[in-house]
Enzyme design. Structure first.
Site, short mmCIF file in Angstrom:
data_model
loop_
_atom_site.label_atom_id
_atom_site.label_comp_id
_atom_site.label_asym_id
_atom_site.label_seq_id
_atom_site.Cartn_x
_atom_site.Cartn_y
_atom_site.Cartn_z
N GLN A 77 0.79 -1.23 0.00
CA GLN A 77 0.00 0.00 0.00
C GLN A 77 0.82 1.28 0.00
O GLN A 77 0.41 2.27 -0.59
CB GLN A 77 -0.93 -0.01 1.22
CG GLN A 77 -2.00 1.05 1.19
CD GLN A 77 -3.17 0.65 2.05
OE1 GLN A 77 -4.05 -0.10 1.63
NE2 GLN A 77 -3.20 1.14 3.27
N GLU A 125 -3.21 9.54 -0.92
CA GLU A 125 -2.32 10.21 0.03
C GLU A 125 -1.27 11.07 -0.67
O GLU A 125 -0.27 11.46 -0.07
CB GLU A 125 -1.69 9.17 0.96
CG GLU A 125 -2.77 8.46 1.76
CD GLU A 125 -2.24 7.52 2.82
OE1 GLU A 125 -1.01 7.30 2.88
OE2 GLU A 125 -3.05 7.00 3.61
N LYS A 167 -3.52 6.27 15.31
CA LYS A 167 -4.56 6.96 14.52
C LYS A 167 -5.72 7.22 15.48
O LYS A 167 -6.38 6.28 15.89
CB LYS A 167 -5.04 6.06 13.38
CG LYS A 167 -4.01 5.80 12.30
CD LYS A 167 -4.55 4.78 11.31
CE LYS A 167 -3.65 4.65 10.09
NZ LYS A 167 -4.07 3.52 9.22
N SER A 176 -6.33 7.85 5.12
CA SER A 176 -6.38 8.14 3.68
C SER A 176 -7.48 9.14 3.35
O SER A 176 -7.38 9.89 2.38
CB SER A 176 -6.55 6.85 2.88
OG SER A 176 -7.63 6.11 3.36
N LYS A 201 3.45 10.10 10.02
CA LYS A 201 3.12 9.60 8.69
C LYS A 201 1.94 10.42 8.20
O LYS A 201 0.83 10.29 8.73
CB LYS A 201 2.72 8.13 8.83
CG LYS A 201 3.03 7.28 7.64
CD LYS A 201 2.66 5.84 7.91
CE LYS A 201 1.29 5.54 7.39
NZ LYS A 201 1.03 4.13 7.13
#
Length: 433
Positions: A167, A209, A343, A373, A394
């Site tokens: 990914q 992204e 997250k 995303s 990230k």
């Protein structure tokens, strides 16, 4: 002056054109905090629930009016009159009122948006930036660092409409001395990657992204073209710039057959074979971090992967741990992975997010702060990374304003802190200090 007087929710649009929840928290004295919930594409099965309406006549069923109703109704009623500075109490009220294990009554999207808006309002009432307030909530007042970015410059898997199974292929500008310099280095590699891809006849359209999403001959070729781009930008691979991957392996795991089916390459692997495949890539390229290298339920495989690679590189659990302290505690006890992806919409509140970061750090695991995303212009994760001194972030590539909003906020924070937040580069990555 930090008493809540109004809580308001609205339906806005995220970076994929889907609705999401935005919340405002208003305090006495006119202080206001506003925040929006992000949304994932490759989601772990044990994540807190993102409440969607299911009305196919609106937004193809993805509306969030039920979550908005919860914000404007039950949540607002419960929070008006409460002290916004007591973040733990605010979050506990919402969690208790929801009453479900996975926040499915109100939706993690509703609870999180209010949780973050509350933190912003409280910071405003204290006359301080959000990162400073977060550090105080975290019990680490005044202890800041600038995070090393993991920049997702080639998108595959669920983040792109291409044949690449893995990914995310990321770069880390470890040779930078500051966050601002790291962003510049990332941008230079990104632009050179566009030239490399064009020279090979590949598409330079971008994925969710902001990274390029070409059809490639293999996953290894993604690393090869990035290596070319790093050299073309004038940097030394492995010294100035290192590599990282997010396999998101749950997305190509065939549960019935118990195999990893990489359709793009026409190959299948058992857990052990896939671990050795990844180990081969680590030997070939300066990869210092791999996220979700196996399916979230493949704990035996993860134990083998940690034995094989855990003392050499960072092994990050995303779908594996879903920012959940119960699951992380089990992983720590069993020696699974050595890092957690953070997250906050996976767990659904700021308080629980801070608890996961603390648990990871106390166990010697690293914590990587992450976007989703589906994002908005909300840049709270930048403040979270600095305020917890997490060390790594990230937040996508060098295009799409929903991604660069976070980098720009980090640049502003670094400038404001004027040397009080060190940029530690590769030292922040597990196994690389």
């Amino acid at each position: 002056m930090s008493k809540i007087v109004k809580v308001l929710g609205r339906e806005i649009i995220d970076s994929r054109g889907n609705p999401t929840v935005e919340a405002e928290v208003h305090l006495e004295g006119g202080f206001v905090g506003m925040a929006a919930a992000p949304s994932g594409a490759s989601t772990g099965s044990r994540e807190a629930l993102e409440l969607r309406d299911g009305d196919k006549a609106r937004f193809l069923g993805k509306g969030v009016l039920k979550a908005i109703e919860a914000v404007n109704g039950a949540i607002a009623d419960a929070l008006v009159g409460k002290d916004a500075k007591d973040q733990a109490a605010i979050d506990a009220i919402m969690i208790e009122l929801d009453g479900t294990e996975n926040k499915s009554k109100f939706g993690a999207n509703a609870i999180l948006a209010v949780s973050l808006a509350n933190a912003k309002a409280a910071a405003a009432s204290k006359g301080m930036p959000l990162y400073e307030h977060i550090a105080e909530l975290n019990g680490t007042a005044g202890q800041f660092s600038m995070p090393l970015p993991m920049m997702n410059i080639i998108n595959g898997g669920e983040h792109a409409d291409n044949n690449v199974d893995i990914q995310e292929f990321m770069i880390q500008p470890v040779g930078a001395k500051t966050l601002k310099e790291a962003v510049r280095m990332g941008a230079e590699v990104f632009h050179n990657l566009a030239k490399v891809l064009k020279s090979k006849g590949y598409n330079t359209a971008v994925g969710d992204e902001g990274g390029f999403a070409p059809n490639l001959k293999s996953n290894a070729e993604a690393l090869e073209v990035i290596a070319e781009a790093v050299a073309a930008a004038g940097y030394v691979l492995g010294k100035d710039v290192t590599l990282a991957m997010d396999c998101a392996a749950s997305e190509f795991f065939d549960k019935e057959a118990g195999i990893y089916n990489m359709k793009g390459e026409g190959k299948t692997f058992t857990s052990e074979e896939f671990n050795h495949y990844l180990a081969g890539l680590v030997e070939q390229f300066p990869i210092v971090s791999i996220e979700d290298g196996l399916d979230e339920s493949d704990w035996a495989g993860f134990a083998h992967q940690t034995q094989l690679l855990g003392d050499k590189i960072q092994l990050v659990g995303d779908d594996l741990f879903v920012t959940n302290t119960k699951i992380l505690a089990e992983g720590i006890e069993k020696g699974i992975a050595n890092s957690i992806l953070i997250k906050f919409n996976q767990i659904g509140s700021l308080t629980e997010t801070l608890a996961a970061i603390k648990m990871a750090k106390d166990a010697g695991y690293t914590a990587v702060i992450s976007h989703r995303s589906g994002e908005t212009e909300d840049a709270t994760i930048a403040d979270l990374a600095v305020g917890t001194a997490a060390g790594q972030i990230k937040t996508g590539s060098m295009s799409r304003s929903d991604r660069v909003a976070k980098y720009n906020q980090l640049i502003r924070i670094e400038e404001a802190l004027a040397g009080r937040a060190p940029f530690n580069g590769l030292k922040e990555v597990k196994g690389q200090a």
